[in-house]
Scaffold this active site. Structure first.
Site, PDB file in Angstrom:
ATOM      1  N   ASP A 195      81.612  55.733  60.385  1.00  0.00           N
ATOM      2  CA  ASP A 195      80.879  54.730  59.987  1.00  0.00           C
ATOM      3  C   ASP A 195      82.027  53.502  60.706  1.00  0.00           C
ATOM      4  O   ASP A 195      81.680  52.843  61.579  1.00  0.00           O
ATOM      5  CB  ASP A 195      80.528  53.403  58.925  1.00  0.00           C
ATOM      6  CG  ASP A 195      78.906  54.147  59.038  1.00  0.00           C
ATOM      7  OD1 ASP A 195      79.042  55.568  58.055  1.00  0.00           O
ATOM      8  OD2 ASP A 195      77.936  53.979  59.249  1.00  0.00           O
ATOM      9  N   ARG A 213      68.882  53.015  61.167  1.00  0.00           N
ATOM     10  CA  ARG A 213      70.401  53.028  60.475  1.00  0.00           C
ATOM     11  C   ARG A 213      71.372  53.948  60.920  1.00  0.00           C
ATOM     12  O   ARG A 213      70.979  54.528  62.056  1.00  0.00           O
ATOM     13  CB  ARG A 213      70.142  53.199  59.085  1.00  0.00           C
ATOM     14  CG  ARG A 213      68.797  54.129  58.383  1.00  0.00           C
ATOM     15  CD  ARG A 213      69.422  54.952  58.779  1.00  0.00           C
ATOM     16  NE  ARG A 213      70.181  56.433  58.693  1.00  0.00           N
ATOM     17  CZ  ARG A 213      70.487  57.158  59.016  1.00  0.00           C
ATOM     18  NH1 ARG A 213      69.908  57.834  59.984  1.00  0.00           N
ATOM     19  NH2 ARG A 213      71.682  57.645  58.273  1.00  0.00           N
ATOM     20  N   GLN A 242      69.384  59.448  53.098  1.00  0.00           N
ATOM     21  CA  GLN A 242      69.254  60.342  54.487  1.00  0.00           C
ATOM     22  C   GLN A 242      69.308  61.929  54.836  1.00  0.00           C
ATOM     23  O   GLN A 242      68.344  62.558  55.690  1.00  0.00           O
ATOM     24  CB  GLN A 242      70.268  59.290  55.119  1.00  0.00           C
ATOM     25  CG  GLN A 242      70.359  58.026  55.291  1.00  0.00           C
ATOM     26  CD  GLN A 242      70.889  56.876  53.896  1.00  0.00           C
ATOM     27  OE1 GLN A 242      71.284  57.904  53.446  1.00  0.00           O
ATOM     28  NE2 GLN A 242      71.418  55.882  54.151  1.00  0.00           N
TER      29      GLN A 242
HETATM   30  O1  MRU Z   1      74.082  53.748  55.635  1.00  0.00           O
HETATM   31  P1  MRU Z   1      73.542  54.566  56.831  1.00  0.00           P
HETATM   32  O2  MRU Z   1      72.370  55.444  56.991  1.00  0.00           O
HETATM   33  O3  MRU Z   1      73.486  53.728  57.956  1.00  0.00           O
HETATM   34  O4  MRU Z   1      74.830  55.190  56.874  1.00  0.00           O
HETATM   35  C1  MRU Z   1      75.019  56.333  57.749  1.00  0.00           C
HETATM   36  C2  MRU Z   1      75.952  57.408  57.718  1.00  0.00           C
HETATM   37  O5  MRU Z   1      77.165  57.011  57.279  1.00  0.00           O
HETATM   38  C3  MRU Z   1      76.005  58.019  58.907  1.00  0.00           C
HETATM   39  O6  MRU Z   1      77.392  58.955  58.551  1.00  0.00           O
HETATM   40  C4  MRU Z   1      77.696  57.666  60.098  1.00  0.00           C
HETATM   41  O7  MRU Z   1      76.780  56.125  60.509  1.00  0.00           O
HETATM   42  C5  MRU Z   1      77.262  58.098  61.046  1.00  0.00           C
HETATM   43  S1  MRU Z   1      75.595  58.601  61.588  1.00  0.00           S
HETATM   44  C6  MRU Z   1      76.113  58.970  63.495  1.00  0.00           C
END
Ligand code: MRU
Length: 355
Positions: A240, A51, A199
């Site tokens: 994202d 992720r 996370q």
């Molecule tokens: O749902 P996730 O864990 O994939 O979300 C990740 C995030 O929101 C991060 O902050 C984003 O992907 C930037 S990663 C360098």
């Protein structure tokens, strides 16, 4: 990233296997997940075995290359139809992180342009590997530009995990933090736990702990208090998907941190490669927001007596909503730390030609 005495990337490809750090097992177990075909690679993205936007992008590119290699035959028209189905399968996993579509688009273009199947297979692997290597290099540059924004003795707040685990290596928001620590700037990091999947407390804390970077995990609701008490000097988060006007989608809860930062006159930076910018989105309202299973909100998972356990924390009958991302309007963003330098949100559109 260094784990024990070995260097790892978050995701990589060996022959026709896509290998990745199995993230739902962290911080309590460190294992490598081996995906044997593109369907397993798609499931790994969907189930968040891997992720984080840049990591998802590289995994999508590797999934395309893996599928190309596993095609049997020489009929290019059949190969193209098969690869279109592969693209759609991988693209339907998670909707918000733009790098997934960006990276797969690069591989797809090369495959379509190749006249023969054999050539398309070779070029797919080459492009996916190049994409992953460039992604690491971009994160390294983001680290160097971002480090200059961090003063000595700073308290830095970050949300979710935008570290090496969210990228192929190195990280976006955590890259400047790593370099500031290496440069002995005596920094300390506030790690938002980042409900519902945690996370922050599971992954960011694990990365910081591995590198002995001083930090505290805080409940998501605690950030405002620390800002008010002048115990946060700068906020750095990942992204994202960024719209052309600078509105930024990132993990749910980012928006409220940005509003609180402005209220408390604290600089709020987004660290992201330009591959995160979707120039087809004029503003944040064009960004698709993933809604995940309500179970993630109603339950919590953790490690008990050597085993993973999931417990229900909500009443049996209570429904829940689980949007995975929110959009921070550009007016709350002090700057976007990219591989080309630190940009004002309004400067983004100038970089469209590099895409
Ligand atoms: O749902 P996730 O864990 O994939 O979300 C990740 C995030 O929101 C991060 O902050 C984003 O992907 C930037 S990663 C360098």
């Amino acid at each position: 990233m260094r784990v024990g005495d070995k260097e790892f990337r978050t995701v990589w490809m060996e022959h026709d296997l896509v290998k990745m750090i199995h993230q739902p097992l962290l911080p309590h177990q460190f294992k490598i997940y081996v995906s044997k075909n593109y369907q397993e690679t798609a499931n790994a993205i969907k189930n968040m075995v891997v992720r984080g936007a840049p990591a998802i992008g590289a995994t999508g590119a590797f999934g395309m290359a893996q599928a190309a290699l596993q095609f049997r035959g020489t009929d290019k028209a059949k190969f193209d139809a098969y690869m279109e189905n592969v693209y759609q399968t991988l693209a339907s996993t998670r909707p918000t992180a733009y790098e997934l579509f960006h990276a797969m688009g690069i591989v797809r273009k090369e495959i379509r342009n190749a006249p023969l199947v054999k050539e398309a297979q070779q070029t797919a692997v080459q492009k996916a590997q190049e994409y992953a290597n460039e992604s690491v290099e971009n994160c390294r540059k983001i680290g160097e530009f971002g480090e200059r924004l961090i003063r000595k003795n700073s308290n830095i707040l970050t949300h979710c995990n935008a570290g090496a685990l969210a990228c192929v290596d190195y990280g976006t928001a955590l890259a400047p933090i790593r370099i500031a620590h290496q440069n002995n700037k005596n920094i300390h990091v506030w790690v938002d736990e980042t409900r519902p999947r945690n996370q922050g407390s599971k992954l960011t804390a694990w990365e910081l702990q591995n590198e002995r970077i001083p930090h505290h995990i805080i409940a998501d609701n605690a950030a405002g208090l620390f800002m008010q008490k002048k115990e946060v000097d700068i906020v750095i988060v990942g992204a994202d998907r960024i719209a052309t006007n600078g509105d930024t989608a990132n993990k749910i809860g980012t928006y409220e941190k940005a509003v609180l930062a402005k209220e408390n006159k604290i600089p709020f930076y987004v660290a992201a490669p330009l591959a995160t910018v979707d120039f087809n989105c004029k503003s944040g309202s064009d960004i698709p927001i993933e809604e995940r299973n309500a179970m993630e909100v109603q339950h919590m998972s953790g490690w008990n007596e050597g085993k993973w356990v999931r417990v229900r924390i909500a009443p049996e009958e209570s429904p829940a909503r689980n949007p995975a991302f929110d959009v921070t309007p550009a007016r709350y963003i002090t700057g976007i730390i990219t591989e080309k330098g630190v940009l004002k949100p309004s400067q983004l559109k100038k970089w469209n030609r590099f895409k």
